[in-house]
Design a protein around this motif. Structure first.
Motif, PDB file in Angstrom:
ATOM      1  N   THR A   1      -6.437  -7.273  -4.682  1.00  0.00           N
ATOM      2  CA  THR A   1      -6.032  -8.060  -3.511  1.00  0.00           C
ATOM      3  C   THR A   1      -6.843  -9.337  -3.401  1.00  0.00           C
TER       4      THR A   1
ATOM      5  N   ARG B   1      -1.805  -3.377  -5.904  1.00  0.00           N
ATOM      6  CA  ARG B   1      -2.135  -4.246  -4.775  1.00  0.00           C
ATOM      7  C   ARG B   1      -3.203  -3.578  -3.904  1.00  0.00           C
ATOM      8  N   GLU B   2      -4.257  -3.107  -4.565  1.00  0.00           N
ATOM      9  CA  GLU B   2      -5.328  -2.466  -3.810  1.00  0.00           C
ATOM     10  C   GLU B   2      -6.674  -2.848  -4.404  1.00  0.00           C
TER      11      GLU B   2
END
Length: 280
Positions: free
Chosen positions: A72, A67-68
């Motif tokens: 995202t 989730r980076e």
């Protein structure tokens, strides 16, 4: 139609076409794993371009814990389009990607629909441009076909034609290699390339075969509706297709190697054709 735009130049062309002999080489065949899931689009850039296109996407798989960075943005695009986002373990996403470099994300897209030759010509007409079409004659390597698609879309081509047999299809590897360009380029799949060329000629398109032994592309006029034929990695343009071409053109080579990779050659010739067509 288009073929009457500059008949003086076309009619004065040399009728004696000379071709360098082609060495018989083994043609690379796509790995079976590359054909397993033809609608799986892998890699962050390719998935993001897919989500920004008009193609239907059934589901987005994301590696659990990622989730980076661009992940995202990809997830946000999917949510905005109301596409289900599913977190899965690495083993699952590896299986979905079938060996391709997925960078933690795989989108399951609806299979891209093929179009007709008439629909490709209609795209040019809607843009108010003379047609620029690429014909891929038996390109077996999915990486090469993907790169050609990217070159064609970047040069503003209106479509690409591939044969049903002796050619890689629109696999996940092709999509990945095109870096998302496949989503934006019309693709026609035909039973017979030679017959497709005859159809294009009937509709006013001039056919240029790109192969060693042709006239320098520096001296070639691309001032009418244009289709550029690119041959296979080993054998080049097939004999019957070569005989159907109005012109044979080549890229002068000044180093020790005698040719470019087919996708590199596509970029060189397409950019020159696009430059002249947009100028005219």
């Amino acid at each position: 139609m288009y073929r009457n735009d500059n008949n003086n130049y076309k009619n004065n062309r040399s009728s004696g076409k000379k071709h360098l002999p082609r060495e018989k080489q083994s043609v690379s065949v796509p790995n079976e794993n590359e054909e397993v899931i033809s609608n799986a689009v892998c890699g962050r850039n390719a998935v993001l371009e897919l989500l920004r296109s008009d193609r239907a996407v059934d589901k987005l798989f994301v590696r659990r814990g990622d989730r980076e960075g661009s992940i995202t943005l990809i997830v946000a695009e999917a949510i905005a389009r109301k596409i289900p986002v599913v977190e899965v373990e690495r083993a699952k996403i590896d299986a979905l990607a079938a060996g391709a470099n997925h960078q933690g994300v795989v989108a399951m897209a609806a299979a891209k629909e093929y179009v007709s030759i008439d629909e490709i010509l209609a795209i040019a007409n809607e843009r108010g441009e003379k047609p620029l079409i690429v014909i891929a004659d038996e390109i077996a390597d999915p990486h090469n076909l993907g790169a050609i698609i990217r070159c064609a879309e970047g040069a503003g081509a209106h479509g690409l034609i591939i044969p049903k047999r002796r050619s890689t299809g629109l696999t996940a590897v092709v999509d990945k290699s095109s870096a998302g360009a496949l989503a934006h380029l019309a693709i026609a799949k035909v039973t017979n390339i030679a017959a497709a060329i005859d159809e294009l000629k009937d509709k006013g398109v001039w056919i240029y075969g790109a192969e060693a032994g042709g006239a320098s592309y520096y001296d070639t006029m691309f001032d009418s509706a244009t289709a550029i034929v690119l041959g296979s990695e080993g054998a080049g343009i097939s004999r019957l297709v070569r005989e159907k071409c109005d012109f044979m053109i080549s890229i002068p080579m000044y180093g020790k190697v005698n040719s470019f990779n087919v996708s590199c050659a596509a970029a060189v010739v397409l950019c020159e054709a696009a430059r002249q067509l947009h100028r005219n």
